[in-house]
Design a protein around this motif. Structure first.
Motif, short mmCIF file in Angstrom:
data_model
loop_
_atom_site.label_atom_id
_atom_site.label_comp_id
_atom_site.label_asym_id
_atom_site.label_seq_id
_atom_site.Cartn_x
_atom_site.Cartn_y
_atom_site.Cartn_z
N GLY A 190 -3.30 9.84 24.39
CA GLY A 190 -2.73 9.90 23.05
C GLY A 190 -3.73 10.49 22.09
O GLY A 190 -4.86 10.84 22.46
N LYS A 191 -3.31 10.60 20.84
CA LYS A 191 -4.22 11.11 19.81
C LYS A 191 -3.91 10.43 18.48
O LYS A 191 -2.76 10.33 18.06
N LEU A 192 -4.99 9.98 17.82
CA LEU A 192 -4.90 9.41 16.48
C LEU A 192 -5.42 10.44 15.49
O LEU A 192 -6.51 10.97 15.63
N ALA A 193 -4.61 10.72 14.48
CA ALA A 193 -5.01 11.67 13.43
C ALA A 193 -4.64 11.08 12.08
O ALA A 193 -3.81 10.17 11.97
N ARG A 194 -5.26 11.61 11.03
CA ARG A 194 -4.93 11.16 9.68
C ARG A 194 -4.97 12.33 8.71
O ARG A 194 -5.62 13.36 8.95
N ALA A 195 -4.26 12.16 7.60
CA ALA A 195 -4.16 13.22 6.60
C ALA A 195 -5.50 13.45 5.92
O ALA A 195 -6.21 12.50 5.58
N SER A 196 -5.82 14.71 5.72
CA SER A 196 -6.98 15.08 4.91
C SER A 196 -6.47 15.63 3.58
O SER A 196 -5.71 16.60 3.56
N TRP A 197 -6.91 15.02 2.48
CA TRP A 197 -6.54 15.53 1.16
C TRP A 197 -7.50 16.61 0.68
O TRP A 197 -7.35 17.13 -0.43
N ASP A 198 -8.46 16.96 1.54
CA ASP A 198 -9.37 18.06 1.22
C ASP A 198 -8.88 19.37 1.84
O ASP A 198 -9.04 20.44 1.24
N THR A 199 -8.30 19.28 3.05
CA THR A 199 -7.84 20.49 3.75
C THR A 199 -6.32 20.58 3.82
O THR A 199 -5.79 21.61 4.20
N PHE A 200 -5.62 19.48 3.47
CA PHE A 200 -4.16 19.39 3.54
C PHE A 200 -3.63 19.60 4.95
O PHE A 200 -2.59 20.19 5.17
N GLN A 201 -4.39 19.09 5.92
CA GLN A 201 -3.98 19.09 7.32
C GLN A 201 -4.30 17.72 7.92
O GLN A 201 -5.02 16.92 7.32
N TYR A 202 -3.74 17.47 9.11
CA TYR A 202 -4.07 16.24 9.83
C TYR A 202 -5.21 16.54 10.80
O TYR A 202 -5.19 17.56 11.49
N ALA A 203 -6.18 15.63 10.85
CA ALA A 203 -7.35 15.83 11.71
C ALA A 203 -7.58 14.57 12.53
O ALA A 203 -7.29 13.44 12.08
N SER B 226 0.85 -1.20 0.00
CA SER B 226 0.00 0.00 0.00
C SER B 226 0.88 1.24 0.00
O SER B 226 2.05 1.21 0.41
N LEU B 227 0.31 2.37 -0.44
CA LEU B 227 1.00 3.65 -0.42
C LEU B 227 0.40 4.53 0.65
O LEU B 227 -0.82 4.73 0.69
N SER B 228 1.24 5.05 1.54
CA SER B 228 0.81 5.99 2.58
C SER B 228 1.08 7.40 2.09
O SER B 228 2.23 7.76 1.83
N LEU B 229 0.02 8.20 1.98
CA LEU B 229 0.14 9.54 1.42
C LEU B 229 -0.27 10.58 2.45
O LEU B 229 -1.38 10.53 2.99
N GLY B 230 0.64 11.54 2.71
CA GLY B 230 0.36 12.60 3.65
C GLY B 230 -0.32 13.79 3.01
O GLY B 230 -1.12 13.63 2.06
N THR B 231 0.00 15.00 3.46
CA THR B 231 -0.70 16.19 2.99
C THR B 231 0.10 17.05 2.02
O THR B 231 -0.47 17.92 1.37
N THR B 232 1.41 16.82 1.92
CA THR B 232 2.23 17.71 1.08
C THR B 232 3.14 16.97 0.11
O THR B 232 3.20 17.32 -1.07
#
Length: 269
Positions: free
Chosen positions: A188-201, A55-61
């Protein structure tokens, strides 16, 4: 992503595909992705590997690349092979034009294995700026292979890979130091990349494992599973027993990558 693929750029407008073309050039005018699976003659796709099976893991930038390797054969030898990734419902590769990736060249880099067989390798650039959250998940590889005699085969789903939203996870155990037998709180906190806002939420309602590794050992064991709250936060209380590392571990979802937090060392006295 280098850009949305215009279907006309392939030179393959939709047409009838129920008879073998009489030449290599004719093969290019027979099929379009919207025609679905088809074949004429004895051209075959024998092997497809997308991104090494990972799989490919894709962030925000950061842009990343997916590789696709297609092997095809024909008794008369191979003329060329076309391929791209797509994402959408059903079997029609044109259903989600937003999700079509364009390879760095129409036919990739091809190498003759022998007189009848060719392997083509493609490098597909994936840019978060061209993605949307709705396209996270399974992507499909469309392949169109043409033999030297004009025979051909087309598959809308010759292979698959997953493009997933990157996840982040933190962990903190407190108070420290702490006396043996006393309660500790692990957050702790779990967050994931948003490709709509280009931030982690924060990622809500996700089961996440609380794990412990005793000092001097190398293996984590799961103590309990806790779900994240509405903004992705985690919190639970356990009893301090011995020195060691506490962490949260998330096993992933159909759209997001698995991730484990760095272990937080707790001194028990």
């Amino acid at each position: 992503m280098t850009g949305v693929l215009a279907l006309t750029a392939l030179g393959v407008p939709a047409a009838q595909a129920d008879e073998a073309p009489k030449s290599k050039a004719a093969a290019l005018t027979v099929l379009a992705p919207s025609d679905g699976d088809s074949s004429a003659g004895d051209t075959k796709i024998t092997k497809v590997v997308v991104n090494g099976g990972k799989s490919l893991s894709l962030g925000t930038t950061a842009r990343k690349t997916i590789t696709a390797e297609v092997t095809a054969t024909d008794p008369e030898g191979m003329y060329e092979t076309h391929s791209f990734l797509w994402n959408g419902p059903g079997a029609d590769a044109t259903n989600n034009a937003l999700g079509i990736f364009q390879p760095n060249s129409p036919t990739g880099t091809c190498t003759e294995v022998n007189a009848t067989t060719t392997t083509c390798k493609y490098t597909i650039v994936v840019d978060p700026a061209r993605m949307s959250n709705s396209t996270a998940g399974t992507w499909k590889l469309w392949v169109y292979a043409i033999g030297n005699d004009g025979d051909h085969v087309a598959k809308n789903v010759a292979g698959t890979t997953k493009v997933l939203r990157a996840s982040t996870l933190t962990a903190n155990a407190a108070p420290e130091p702490v006396r043996k037998g006393k309660p500790i709180t692990v957050t702790g906190k779990l967050a994931r990349a948003s490709w709509d806002t280009f931030q982690y939420a924060g990622y809500s309602a996700q089961p996440t494992q609380l794990q412990f590794r005793a000092a001097g050992t190398s293996t984590y064991s799961t103590v309990k599973t806790v779900k994240t709250n509405a903004i992705g936060n985690l919190k639970t209380t356990v009893t301090a027993v011995k020195d060691g590392y506490w962490r949260w571990n998330y096993t992933g979802s159909s759209t997001s990558t698995p991730v484990a937090a760095a272990g937080d060392y707790l001194d028990v006295r």
